[in-house]
Design a protein around this motif. Structure first.
Motif, PDB file in Angstrom:
ATOM      1  N   ILE A   3       0.822  -1.126  -0.005  1.00  0.00           N
ATOM      2  CA  ILE A   3       0.142   0.021   0.089  1.00  0.00           C
ATOM      3  C   ILE A   3       0.789   1.472   0.035  1.00  0.00           C
ATOM      4  O   ILE A   3       1.574   1.583   0.967  1.00  0.00           O
ATOM      5  CB  ILE A   3      -0.904  -0.160   1.303  1.00  0.00           C
ATOM      6  N   THR A   5       1.510   5.351   0.251  1.00  0.00           N
ATOM      7  CA  THR A   5       0.760   6.405   0.852  1.00  0.00           C
ATOM      8  C   THR A   5       1.259   7.646   0.195  1.00  0.00           C
ATOM      9  O   THR A   5       2.523   7.809  -0.311  1.00  0.00           O
ATOM     10  CB  THR A   5       1.079   6.704   2.346  1.00  0.00           C
ATOM     11  N   PHE A  16      -4.117   6.645   0.805  1.00  0.00           N
ATOM     12  CA  PHE A  16      -3.632   5.482   0.683  1.00  0.00           C
ATOM     13  C   PHE A  16      -4.031   4.763  -0.593  1.00  0.00           C
ATOM     14  O   PHE A  16      -5.192   4.799  -0.915  1.00  0.00           O
ATOM     15  CB  PHE A  16      -4.213   4.622   1.882  1.00  0.00           C
ATOM     16  N   PRO A  18      -4.028   1.420  -2.486  1.00  0.00           N
ATOM     17  CA  PRO A  18      -3.740   0.030  -2.251  1.00  0.00           C
ATOM     18  C   PRO A  18      -3.255  -1.084  -3.462  1.00  0.00           C
ATOM     19  O   PRO A  18      -3.175  -2.235  -3.261  1.00  0.00           O
ATOM     20  CB  PRO A  18      -5.104  -0.767  -1.711  1.00  0.00           C
ATOM     21  N   LYS A  75      -0.517   5.840  11.265  1.00  0.00           N
ATOM     22  CA  LYS A  75      -0.040   5.678  10.137  1.00  0.00           C
ATOM     23  C   LYS A  75      -0.028   3.971  10.006  1.00  0.00           C
ATOM     24  O   LYS A  75      -0.664   3.064   9.158  1.00  0.00           O
ATOM     25  CB  LYS A  75       0.909   6.064   9.511  1.00  0.00           C
ATOM     26  N   LEU A  79      -2.568   1.547   7.872  1.00  0.00           N
ATOM     27  CA  LEU A  79      -2.131   0.425   7.017  1.00  0.00           C
ATOM     28  C   LEU A  79      -2.505  -1.023   7.325  1.00  0.00           C
ATOM     29  O   LEU A  79      -3.015  -1.832   6.311  1.00  0.00           O
ATOM     30  CB  LEU A  79      -0.539   0.492   6.898  1.00  0.00           C
TER      31      LEU A  79
END
Length: 182
Positions: A3, A5, A16, A18, A75, A79
Motif C-alpha cells: 500500500i 501512501t 492510501f 492499495p 499510519k 495500513l
C-alpha cells in the motif's frame, strides 16, 4: 500486498493507494463511525482511535485524523486495517448500499457537471479528495468538498481562484461558487 501512501495538501489527511480498485463507481465520504455503517472498510478504520474521516475513491482512500492524533503513531495501524480488509476479501461497500445518482436535465447543470468531471475532479482525486456538485441556483454553484479537500487550508483559494474562474469563463451564467457542508 503493498500500500502506497501520499501526503495531501491537507496535513490532517493521508492518501492510501492499495494497488486495487476501491470503488467501482462514484465516491463515498464518511465523517463519522455511524455514517460508515454501510462500509466495512470505513467502519474498521473508524475503530482506530484518532480517525476522524474516511473518503473512498476509485483506486485510493483518504483518511483524516483528529487534531490530537499524529501520523507517526496512526499510519501503521491504518495500513494494517486496510491490508486486513482487502486480504480478507470483504466488500468495501455492502451490496445494495450504493446511492443512486440524481438525473438533472438542465443544460447549464449538465455543462457544470461536465467541466467538474473532466477538469476539477481528477485534480481533487490526485490530492486524495473530491469536489462534488451539490446544486446551481441564481448563478451560484454549490460544491461539496470531500476527503482531503474538506478542511484543506488551500480549499478556499482553489474554490475561488481556480474553480470559480474556470466555470465563469466557460459558462457566463455562473457568477459565484460556494462550498457547502453536509
Amino acid at each position: 500486498m503493498f500500500i502506497q501512501t501520499e501526503d495531501t495538501p491537507n496535513p490532517s489527511t493521508l492518501k492510501f493507494i492499495p494497488g486495487r480498485t476501491v470503488m467501482t463507481e462514484g465516491t463515498a465520504d464518511f465523517r463519522s463511525a455511524a455514517a460508515a455503517a454501510r462500509s466495512p472498510l470505513a467502519a474498521a478504520l473508524f475503530e482506530i482511535g484518532g480517525v476522524a474521516g474516511v473518503f473512498l475513491g476509485q483506486d485510493f482512500l483518504s483518511v483524516s485524523k483528529d487534531g490530537d492524533a499524529d501520523w507517526f503513531t496512526l499510519k501503521p495501524t491504518v495500513l494494517a486495517a486496510i491490508m486486513d480488509h482487502f486480504t480478507a476479501g470483504r466488500p468495501v461497500i455492502e451490496p445494495g448500499a450504493e446511492s443512486a445518482a440524481a438525473v438533472d436535465d438542465d443544460e447549464i447543470v449538465v455543462q457544470i457537471k461536465e467541466l467538474l468531471d473532466t477538469r476539477v475532479r481528477p485534480a481533487g482525486a490526485q490530492d486524495g479528495g473530491d469536489i462534488v456538485f451539490h446544486g446551481f441556483e441564481d448563478g451560484v454553484v454549490y460544491l461539496h468538498m470531500q476527503g482531503s479537500c474538506s478542511g484543506c487550508p488551500s480549499s478556499t483559494a482553489t474554490l475561488k481562484a481556480g474553480i470559480e474562474n474556470m466555470l465563469r469563463h466557460y459558462i457566463p451564467e455562473v457568477v459565484e461558487v460556494r462550498a457547502v457542508g453536509l
